[in-house]
Design a protein around this motif. Sequence first.
Motif, mmCIF file in Angstrom:
data_model
loop_
_atom_site.group_PDB
_atom_site.id
_atom_site.type_symbol
_atom_site.label_atom_id
_atom_site.label_comp_id
_atom_site.label_asym_id
_atom_site.label_seq_id
_atom_site.Cartn_x
_atom_site.Cartn_y
_atom_site.Cartn_z
ATOM 1 N N ALA A 27 8.407 -6.430 -3.386
ATOM 2 C CA ALA A 27 6.972 -6.190 -3.208
ATOM 3 C C ALA A 27 6.392 -5.505 -4.438
ATOM 4 C CB ALA A 27 6.745 -5.327 -1.968
ATOM 5 N N ALA A 49 -0.886 -1.742 1.830
ATOM 6 C CA ALA A 49 0.119 -2.795 1.789
ATOM 7 C C ALA A 49 -0.519 -4.151 2.036
ATOM 8 C CB ALA A 49 1.218 -2.547 2.828
ATOM 9 N N VAL A 51 0.801 -7.987 3.478
ATOM 10 C CA VAL A 51 1.880 -8.726 4.123
ATOM 11 C C VAL A 51 1.396 -10.154 4.355
ATOM 12 C CG1 VAL A 51 1.139 -7.965 6.416
ATOM 13 C CG2 VAL A 51 3.466 -8.788 6.099
ATOM 14 N N LEU A 56 6.563 -8.560 3.237
ATOM 15 C CA LEU A 56 5.793 -7.577 2.477
ATOM 16 C C LEU A 56 5.629 -8.061 1.040
ATOM 17 C CD1 LEU A 56 4.612 -4.635 2.767
ATOM 18 C CD2 LEU A 56 6.764 -3.848 1.752
ATOM 19 N N VAL A 59 2.958 -2.918 -1.785
ATOM 20 C CA VAL A 59 2.923 -1.663 -1.046
ATOM 21 C C VAL A 59 2.799 -0.524 -2.041
ATOM 22 C CG1 VAL A 59 5.445 -1.385 -1.016
ATOM 23 C CG2 VAL A 59 4.053 -0.306 0.765
ATOM 24 N N LYS A 75 5.703 5.494 -1.295
ATOM 25 C CA LYS A 75 5.438 4.254 -0.573
ATOM 26 C C LYS A 75 6.360 4.090 0.634
ATOM 27 C CE LYS A 75 8.225 1.521 -3.804
ATOM 28 N NZ LYS A 75 8.158 0.411 -4.802
ATOM 29 N N ASN A 76 7.361 4.957 0.767
ATOM 30 C CA ASN A 76 8.267 4.910 1.912
ATOM 31 C C ASN A 76 7.953 5.968 2.970
ATOM 32 O OD1 ASN A 76 9.907 2.801 0.793
ATOM 33 N ND2 ASN A 76 10.796 4.313 -0.583
ATOM 34 N N GLU A 265 5.843 -0.363 5.358
ATOM 35 C CA GLU A 265 6.701 -1.542 5.430
ATOM 36 C C GLU A 265 6.997 -1.923 6.869
ATOM 37 O OE1 GLU A 265 10.908 -3.291 3.596
ATOM 38 O OE2 GLU A 265 10.330 -1.207 3.227
ATOM 39 N N ASP A 266 7.250 -0.937 7.725
ATOM 40 C CA ASP A 266 7.527 -1.250 9.122
ATOM 41 C C ASP A 266 6.272 -1.704 9.866
ATOM 42 O OD1 ASP A 266 10.217 -0.887 8.956
ATOM 43 O OD2 ASP A 266 10.266 1.075 9.934
ATOM 44 N N ARG A 269 5.952 -5.235 9.156
ATOM 45 C CA ARG A 269 6.857 -6.070 9.956
ATOM 46 C C ARG A 269 6.200 -6.451 11.288
ATOM 47 N NH1 ARG A 269 11.033 -2.668 7.500
ATOM 48 N NH2 ARG A 269 12.545 -4.057 6.469
#
Length: 383
Positions: A27, A49, A51, A56, A59, A75-76, A265-266, A269
Amino acid sequence: MNRAPRLALALLASFCVALLATRAPAADDISAMLEPLVKKHCVPALGGAIVDLGGLRAVGAFGKRRADRDEPVTKNDKWHLGSCTKSMTATLAAILVERGDLSWDLKLKDAYPKLKVDAGYREVTLAQLLTNRGGLPTDLSAHGLWGRLWQLQSEPPAHRQALAEGVLAHPPKVGPGTYLYSNAGFSIAGGICERVSKKAYEELIAKEMFVPLGMTSAGFGAPGKVGKFDQPCGHSTDGTPVSPGPAADNPLAIAPAGRVHCTLEDWARYVRLHLRGAKGRATPEKTPLLAPKTIQILHKAPDAGGGHYAFGWSRPERSWAGGQVLTHSGSNTMWYCVVWAAPERGFAVLATCNQGGNNAAMACDAVAATLIRYHATRRSGNG
């Protein structure tokens, strides 16, 4: 070296090349694009983000986890999603409906046979609860209910039961079938999922949705631990930090309406599940969570009752999306986020802020607009 080891090495190398070729590209890091927006809107931090059907694509995050300290967001990091939880609860209900454990037509009088349910609510269905057409109130302070919910010291399902008891004993605010935005409807729907599964909402949605989608960061309430500064901290509208803890979120009773947190990120998803479902594609590909036709039901607003609100999604039209979008914002007054998904064009943008209020809303709208323009300049994956 004889031929056999050479052949084995050649096959291993070919396998590794093939594996790398099939992996989704990394990404893009769009953190630098958020820096001017943080400064312009005077917020602690922003995340964003993109998607698409394949996964992804971009982000990033910029700013501070806490306004009075120097720890930067990453970003996490995890962000509070507020009312963007609502479509997740509707999706959870859809899993149970598809399995045969629930029905969209289940009526409150049958879901709570031993509860005192006002005559105006008795025929309200699960589908009406999840589309804000159940007549449930927006304000939960009547008869001292909101205060009682804060004071409860019991297991989470008892909180949803208390909310149902406190709301359903009184007449509806509007006639069922008429649109009225309400946390209570989704909270009661979450309680119904608890009753049929014999599991707390938090445990149930983790088992049925978060784990299958690989949403390992998903949890409830404000992320992080007091004094650790390991996650972004929420901020009130004036920019005052609010440390993690019970006062940093709404009461447990409305978890199905707005208490989920996770990484960008999640969250992506989860949104990808809806993008792919809209296109008739299953997710995850090997063991689908829901049939695409079921997901498409979640994107449809009832014909009657006014508004364009579906199962946790608003559905206005936007030219950049090529038609209708799926959108929702979320805030517990200390965080803000928004998702804009374009099913026709197969992509979505996500924006988050660790502060509540108008500045945060405008900042997230600016992030979304920036990412929509950015997406238009790059070729997205086909998924």
